[in-house]
Design a protein around this motif. Structure first.
Motif, mmCIF file in Angstrom:
data_model
loop_
_atom_site.group_PDB
_atom_site.id
_atom_site.type_symbol
_atom_site.label_atom_id
_atom_site.label_comp_id
_atom_site.label_asym_id
_atom_site.label_seq_id
_atom_site.Cartn_x
_atom_site.Cartn_y
_atom_site.Cartn_z
ATOM 1 N N ALA A 89 109.388 -1.681 75.502
ATOM 2 C CA ALA A 89 108.539 -3.015 75.655
ATOM 3 C C ALA A 89 109.013 -4.023 76.922
ATOM 4 O O ALA A 89 108.016 -4.510 77.596
ATOM 5 N N ASP A 90 110.345 -3.652 77.404
ATOM 6 C CA ASP A 90 110.568 -4.474 78.458
ATOM 7 C C ASP A 90 110.727 -3.697 80.008
ATOM 8 O O ASP A 90 111.463 -4.145 80.816
ATOM 9 N N ALA A 91 110.194 -2.366 79.602
ATOM 10 C CA ALA A 91 110.403 -1.663 80.904
ATOM 11 C C ALA A 91 109.377 -2.421 82.186
ATOM 12 O O ALA A 91 108.513 -2.992 82.075
ATOM 13 N N ARG A 92 110.250 -1.973 83.305
ATOM 14 C CA ARG A 92 109.590 -2.567 84.523
ATOM 15 C C ARG A 92 109.064 -0.863 85.031
ATOM 16 O O ARG A 92 109.797 -0.460 85.560
ATOM 17 N N VAL A 93 107.807 -0.925 85.119
ATOM 18 C CA VAL A 93 107.206 0.359 85.363
ATOM 19 C C VAL A 93 106.561 0.474 86.703
ATOM 20 O O VAL A 93 106.041 -0.388 87.242
ATOM 21 N N LEU A 94 106.840 1.819 87.128
ATOM 22 C CA LEU A 94 106.025 2.435 88.340
ATOM 23 C C LEU A 94 105.202 3.330 87.877
ATOM 24 O O LEU A 94 105.740 4.344 87.330
ATOM 25 N N ILE A 95 103.914 3.230 88.213
ATOM 26 C CA ILE A 95 102.941 4.347 87.983
ATOM 27 C C ILE A 95 102.770 5.162 89.188
ATOM 28 O O ILE A 95 102.687 4.641 90.522
ATOM 29 N N LEU A 96 103.193 6.306 89.408
ATOM 30 C CA LEU A 96 102.906 7.080 90.190
ATOM 31 C C LEU A 96 101.837 8.094 90.435
ATOM 32 O O LEU A 96 101.436 8.661 89.244
ATOM 33 N N LEU A 97 100.721 8.070 91.403
ATOM 34 C CA LEU A 97 99.673 8.594 91.575
ATOM 35 C C LEU A 97 99.304 9.499 92.769
ATOM 36 O O LEU A 97 100.099 9.338 93.641
ATOM 37 N N ARG A 152 103.566 -5.580 80.210
ATOM 38 C CA ARG A 152 104.811 -5.184 81.064
ATOM 39 C C ARG A 152 104.600 -4.983 82.610
ATOM 40 O O ARG A 152 103.195 -5.254 83.035
ATOM 41 N N GLU A 153 105.539 -5.531 83.289
ATOM 42 C CA GLU A 153 105.378 -5.418 84.950
ATOM 43 C C GLU A 153 105.027 -4.159 85.357
ATOM 44 O O GLU A 153 105.813 -3.162 84.858
ATOM 45 N N VAL A 154 104.045 -3.870 85.886
ATOM 46 C CA VAL A 154 103.756 -2.463 86.436
ATOM 47 C C VAL A 154 103.377 -2.682 87.802
ATOM 48 O O VAL A 154 102.594 -3.533 88.317
ATOM 49 N N HIS A 155 103.941 -1.833 88.784
ATOM 50 C CA HIS A 155 103.847 -1.503 90.152
ATOM 51 C C HIS A 155 103.084 -0.209 90.087
ATOM 52 O O HIS A 155 102.951 0.747 89.473
ATOM 53 N N GLU A 156 102.394 0.337 91.442
ATOM 54 C CA GLU A 156 101.964 1.493 91.617
ATOM 55 C C GLU A 156 102.399 1.894 92.991
ATOM 56 O O GLU A 156 102.380 1.192 93.909
ATOM 57 N N PHE A 157 102.343 3.103 92.920
ATOM 58 C CA PHE A 157 102.613 4.268 94.271
ATOM 59 C C PHE A 157 101.660 5.165 94.281
ATOM 60 O O PHE A 157 101.659 6.068 93.357
ATOM 61 N N ASN A 158 100.787 5.032 95.223
ATOM 62 C CA ASN A 158 99.784 5.902 95.405
ATOM 63 C C ASN A 158 100.016 6.880 96.442
ATOM 64 O O ASN A 158 100.719 6.893 97.374
ATOM 65 N N GLY A 159 99.238 7.957 96.430
ATOM 66 C CA GLY A 159 99.275 9.009 97.641
ATOM 67 C C GLY A 159 100.039 10.216 97.495
ATOM 68 O O GLY A 159 100.427 10.815 98.661
#
Lengths: 385, 385
Positions: free
Chosen positions: B28-36, B57-64
């Motif tokens: 629940a407290d994860a600081r998440v990076l979504i990789l795409l 949740r705090e969510v960032h993205e990393f694309n490519g």
């Protein structure tokens, strides 16, 4: 295919001379309780090998976990662990010792009366002691699953619980440790694994291609192994394959995403409880009769079973189903396991007695379609006379 | 059967509408990076569904992350995670995104230059960030294994690493998420899973009954699924079965305790690196030629494959082997995947070029018998012209 979850974190260490790996698998500072069944592990040297591998760790022993492990016996282990402040369990034995160890693992940290674990089928298990296993008898699959069946002698109750907390951390499967087993236990193991597979396969089509092919592969393997393992009691590869088949037959994989039956087990449990017939033998009595009585609901899968497992492709649908059921019973008989109640000196009174027990235990809606009511159970038992 | 260890703690959450379960699976407290990978997850709504499930949740993205994921790209994610102090990774994509996420997970806490993880094939990985996956492309099995293949563009190196630290904690397999895939990727996935299975099955007999039967079950399933999934692109059950077959084809189970080949993959990797041919297509080129050239060493298993997978029981041994190899190539062709180097406009110069690369990369003792030297590789490639 149905939606499903599959999770199985047990590490399998498989092969000859693997007991020595206990030194890496058990924490170096563990205070260990070894749980045992009868005297066989002590007599055949397995226990000495286990103790040697554990080296300087503090090791206690708890002996005497019986077949159909009992709450009464196991609570003695719970008491010992609490008193001696032990923190790691090691089951050395077959399915009964492992099932018992799972209960002990959950009971020690349990807040309240541990029998409630069985009453709630494991839903109230919040933690368990860590444990590993050294398997000496291939049959139940308990070495790689989260299930356990415990008997309470005082009330003649035999109940199951499941919890992700009671997966073994590891299981050592050394097929050479099964070479000293009596023929009867090997035969029982073959039939037990066969019926475990059937319970998850011979239901109705759910388009689980992997599940069906894997189940058929286990059945074909058991049919190949069965007579050979009786004729060649010293063949390592046969023991190794039997061990791995039995594990795969009940580790959650072949049953994930497909319907499951388990009514043969429920009827079999009552036969064991009432007449003390070996678990596998009760399954061999119930299964052929159940397939016969329930052939309409199982028709499509019975035909698939006939073709893919027994290579029966000629004749009418019912003729092929009859042949597949006959082959199944003949396979059990070839393992030295009789398949009729009369073979165990039981007659119609036993049918009444089992049906009464099923009613008493609320087993009135069994099977993949919940349509095995007391009347169908009576038909099955009557067909098994 | 060989001694083996089997361990696979990845939790599979399989079926429709399962992405919502991310809320229970990710702390629940994860600081998440979504990789795409590319833009497909954003365009088809999967990314929005994932973000909705992750809630507050705090969510960032990393694309490519590209096909054949590169060290150069992935180090950008490592930098972002360190800068933003993120603590949980979520791969959303196919095998390349998941392989890339495994590298990132191991690289972030790695003490030293992360490329050393590849140089040592993962032996020096002591920890990794926790991560899960949402699989959108059935093919590689990366969603349920501990392996990863990473490319370093600067040096044209494509290396693999394995570590028990990079099993995904969970993988969500929702077959409906594969319905929007291009035909080419579905066809590639079928062939990729087929050859993964063959690499662990078509070697020499080691008496692994379960492993053989399970492998044959996967091959039979793929032969059944392949043409149907192309003809019925909206059929849920076909997609579901393809997804589960591809996972089982490379999660460690069918290869445990038996010899493995993998030379088809090694030759295929060089074809991809030199000519940018899709991974699965390179396997379809190499496999039939390899089976033909290496038929002596593989004779017993080729005959078993012919009989159990293709039901070929008539003719001399070599005629049955010829027929099985022809059926294999015809299956790939029926999936729209051509099986000869000339189909990709490659001729003898390509044979020389691949052999040179194999030599450069030390790939001089490939296969289950380590007998696929540069001369045998040349024969295989020549046979594939």
């Amino acid at each position: 295919m149905f939606n499903f979850e599959f999770y199985n974190p047990t590490k399998i260490v498989f092969g000859t001379d693997t007991i020595a790996k206990l030194d890496q698998l058990v924490p170096a500072d563990a205070r260990v309780l070894i749980l045992l069944g009868g005297e066989s592990a002590r007599k055949n040297g397995t226990l000495a090998e286990v103790r040697a591998a554990l080296g300087a760790r503090e090791v206690h022993e708890f002996n005497g976990i019986e077949p159909n492990p009992s709450y009464e016996t196991l609570m003695g282990a719970v008491e010992l662990i609490r008193k001696e402040k032990l923190d790691y369990l090691l089951a050395v034995g077959g399915g009964s010792v492992i099932d018992g160890t799972k209960f002990v693992a959950a009971a020690v940290p349990f807040d309240g009366e541990p029998w409630d674990i069985l009453i709630t089928h494991g839903r109230n298990v919040k933690a368990a002691m860590p444990f590993g296993t050294v398997l000496t008898l291939p049959a139940t699959g308990s070495e790689m699953n989260e299930g356990s069946v415990i008997t309470r002698k005082a009330t003649h109750s035999k109940l199951a619980f499941m919890s992700a907390h009671v997966f073994p951390q590891f299981s050592i499967l050394d097929p050479t440790k099964t070479l000293t087993l009596p023929t009867r236990q090997i035969a029982n193991g073959v039939v037990d694994a066969y019926v475990h597979t059937i319970e998850q396969y011979l239901t109705y089509p759910a388009n689980g291609m992997v599940q069906d092919r894997f189940a058929e592969g286990l059945l074909l393997s058991l049919i190949e192994i069965g007579p050979k393992v009786l004729a060649n009691p010293n063949d390592y590869d046969l023991r190794a394959n039997l061990m791995w088949v039995a594990t795969q037959a009940l580790n959650g994989l072949i049953g994930a995403g497909v319907p499951q039956d388990w009514s043969t087990h429920m009827l079999g449990h009552e036969l064991t409880a009432l007449y003390d017939i070996d678990h596998a033998r009760t399954l061999a009595i119930v299964l052929p009769a159940s397939l016969n009585v329930r052939r309409e609901g199982k028709r499509a899968k019975l035909l698939q079973y006939a073709e893919r497992v027994w290579n029966i492709t000629e004749g009418t649908d019912d003729a092929r189903i009859d042949a597949a059921i006959a082959k199944t019973a003949a396979f059990f008989e070839a393992m030295g396991i009789q398949t009729r109640l009369s073979d165990y000196d039981l007659a119609t009174e036993a049918v009444d007695a089992v049906v009464n027990q099923l009613e008493k235990h609320g087993m009135t809606q069994l099977g993949e379609g919940q349509d095995v009511d007391l009347n169908v159970s009576r038909q099955i038992l009557t067909a098994a006379l």
